[in-house]
Design a protein around this motif. Structure first.
Motif, PDB file in Angstrom:
ATOM      1  N   MET A   1       0.848  -1.212   0.000  1.00 38.37           N
ATOM      2  CA  MET A   1       0.000   0.000   0.000  1.00 38.37           C
ATOM      3  C   MET A   1       0.877   1.252   0.000  1.00 38.37           C
ATOM      4  O   MET A   1       0.710   2.151   0.829  1.00 38.37           O
ATOM      5  N   HIS A 105      -6.380   8.742  13.252  1.00 37.22           N
ATOM      6  CA  HIS A 105      -7.843   8.741  13.139  1.00 37.22           C
ATOM      7  C   HIS A 105      -8.434  10.052  13.638  1.00 37.22           C
ATOM      8  O   HIS A 105      -9.294  10.655  12.993  1.00 37.22           O
ATOM      9  N   LEU A 108      -7.892  12.771  11.153  1.00 38.28           N
ATOM     10  CA  LEU A 108      -8.833  12.683  10.023  1.00 38.28           C
ATOM     11  C   LEU A 108     -10.209  13.215  10.418  1.00 38.28           C
ATOM     12  O   LEU A 108     -10.875  13.892   9.625  1.00 38.28           O
ATOM     13  N   VAL A 109     -10.646  12.954  11.640  1.00 41.25           N
ATOM     14  CA  VAL A 109     -11.944  13.470  12.107  1.00 41.25           C
ATOM     15  C   VAL A 109     -11.921  15.000  12.108  1.00 41.25           C
ATOM     16  O   VAL A 109     -12.853  15.654  11.638  1.00 41.25           O
ATOM     17  N   SER A 112     -12.034  16.350   8.659  1.00 40.28           N
ATOM     18  CA  SER A 112     -13.388  16.183   8.132  1.00 40.28           C
ATOM     19  C   SER A 112     -14.301  17.312   8.612  1.00 40.28           C
ATOM     20  O   SER A 112     -15.163  17.797   7.880  1.00 40.28           O
ATOM     21  N   PHE A 119     -12.382  17.524   2.063  1.00 38.15           N
ATOM     22  CA  PHE A 119     -12.021  16.188   2.554  1.00 38.15           C
ATOM     23  C   PHE A 119     -12.928  15.130   1.914  1.00 38.15           C
ATOM     24  O   PHE A 119     -13.700  14.448   2.570  1.00 38.15           O
ATOM     25  N   THR A 120     -12.776  15.007   0.596  1.00 37.86           N
ATOM     26  CA  THR A 120     -13.572  14.042  -0.164  1.00 37.86           C
ATOM     27  C   THR A 120     -13.053  12.632   0.094  1.00 37.86           C
ATOM     28  O   THR A 120     -11.955  12.468   0.642  1.00 37.86           O
ATOM     29  N   PRO A 121     -13.804  11.598  -0.324  1.00 36.95           N
ATOM     30  CA  PRO A 121     -13.304  10.232  -0.153  1.00 36.95           C
ATOM     31  C   PRO A 121     -11.923  10.014  -0.804  1.00 36.95           C
ATOM     32  O   PRO A 121     -11.083   9.311  -0.245  1.00 36.95           O
ATOM     33  N   GLU A 122     -11.677  10.660  -1.971  1.00 33.52           N
ATOM     34  CA  GLU A 122     -10.362  10.476  -2.615  1.00 33.52           C
ATOM     35  C   GLU A 122      -9.247  11.086  -1.780  1.00 33.52           C
ATOM     36  O   GLU A 122      -8.163  10.508  -1.641  1.00 33.52           O
ATOM     37  N   HIS A 124      -9.416  11.559   1.396  1.00 34.61           N
ATOM     38  CA  HIS A 124      -9.387  10.732   2.610  1.00 34.61           C
ATOM     39  C   HIS A 124      -8.485   9.521   2.418  1.00 34.61           C
ATOM     40  O   HIS A 124      -7.602   9.239   3.246  1.00 34.61           O
ATOM     41  N   VAL A 125      -8.639   8.806   1.292  1.00 37.62           N
ATOM     42  CA  VAL A 125      -7.843   7.589   1.115  1.00 37.62           C
ATOM     43  C   VAL A 125      -6.352   7.932   0.978  1.00 37.62           C
ATOM     44  O   VAL A 125      -5.500   7.265   1.580  1.00 37.62           O
ATOM     45  N   ASP A 128      -5.104   8.871   4.419  1.00 40.38           N
ATOM     46  CA  ASP A 128      -5.052   7.698   5.304  1.00 40.38           C
ATOM     47  C   ASP A 128      -3.791   6.889   4.995  1.00 40.38           C
ATOM     48  O   ASP A 128      -3.079   6.457   5.905  1.00 40.38           O
TER      49      ASP A 128
END
Lengths: 143, 191
Positions: A1, A105, A108-109, A112, A119-122, A124-125, A128
């Protein structure tokens, strides 16, 4: 990853937006960590005040975020760039690496909450993955 | 020649649960074992403070299920792509945009969130409430229980974005505690 070129770009672009709120973000993330995961307070028994927004929490939140910023700057070689910090965490601070995940974590909160549209899903990943890679680099010198 | 004998270990009247020396009293009739403090203990019960109860009820009463559910599931499928393994028949999950726009993802996200309703209404016995769902996820759906934590992290992040400043550290603690209990209950019937 491992981090793709796209991940790295995404992180750099997003972090540029966070740059001027570094103390606020850091303080909030740290406060949250202490509230949501009380076992993390064991690392700060030397502080007089562990409440959200207190002087030591603000100062340390900023310190930690500047460290993350340093990691963004050396995103192409995290192990080399974070060598000194890794030695600090391994030999002096001896923070259990499980806590890196916890703080990640909480960070990230906070992101968000403060950047709900960016802070879109893309994003976010990529973030992360970046924080996981950062945590690994920080644990390099542990054993 | 000295003979060494093994000294029999004499049990003390030690309260096994509290580690203090008290006489263990077994209440008559019901046969409930009392702790040293004299309070009947049900090892199954999760204890909720008034703040935690109020917070959970409040969050879910204001929640837009059709927004939060789809957003949380979509985020989970994007951030942890291996979770897509359970949704082979959902059609196009090829990229983030496709996932976020997928109507089956949206529908299922809403379903999942309504499933949490049951826990909100039965906070004092989430384990029993979810026994059947746990069997379903284990025996029929074959979902690795680690995935429950991944989804609950995404849900936390989506709810945080919705509530903004109101999602304080204390609120986050209550919400994550609630989700942890749900996750534990869902994983309970796996063997």
């Amino acid at each position: 990853m491992s981090l793709s070129a796209k991940d790295k770009d995404t992180v750099k672009v997003f972090w540029a937006k966070v740059a001027d709120k570094v103390e606020e973000v850091g303080s909030d993330a740290l406060s949250r960590m202490l509230a949501v995961y009380p076992q993390t307070k064991t690392y700060f028994s030397h502080w007089k005040d562990l409440s959200p927004g207190s002087a030591p929490v603000n100062k340390h939140g900023k310190t930690v975020m500047l460290g993350v910023g340093q990691a963004v700057a050396c995103i192409d070689d995290l192990n080399a760039g974070l060598l000194t910090l890794s030695e600090l965490h391994a030999f002096t601070l001896r923070v259990d690496p499980a806590n890196f995940k916890i703080l990640s974590h909480c960070l990230l909160v906070v992101l968000s909450i403060k950047f709900p549209n960016d802070f879109t899903p893309e994003v976010h990943v990529s973030l992360d993955k970046f924080l996981a890679a950062l945590s690994r680099a920080l644990s390099e010198k542990y054993r | 020649m000295t003979q060494y004998t093994l000294q029999a270990h004499r049990p003390s009247n030690r309260c096994l649960w509290e580690g203090r020396r008290v006489a263990l009293k077994v209440a008559s009739g019901a046969g409930d074992l009392q702790t040293c403090t004299g309070k009947p203990r049900d090892s199954k019960m999760v204890e909720w403070t008034d703040f935690e109860r109020a917070t959970i009820v409040d969050i879910f009463s204001k929640m837009q299920y059709e927004v939060v559910g789809p957003a949380a599931l979509a985020r989970c499928l994007v951030v942890y792509p291996w979770t897509q393994r359970y949704f082979g028949n959902f059609g196009n999950l090829y990229n983030a945009a496709a996932i976020s726009g997928n109507p089956m993802v949206a529908k299922h996200g809403t379903t999942i969130l309504h499933g949490l309703d049951r826990a909100v209404k039965n906070m004092d016995d989430i384990k029993a409430t979810y026994a059947e769902l746990s069997v379903l996820h284990s025996e029929k759906l074959h979902v690795d229980p680690d995935n429950f934590k991944l989804l609950s992290d995404c849900l936390t992040i989506v709810v945080a974005a919705q509530l903004g400043k109101d999602f304080t550290g204390e609120v986050q603690a209550a919400f994550q505690k609630f989700l942890a209990v749900v996750v534990s209950a869902l994983g309970r019937q796996y063997h």
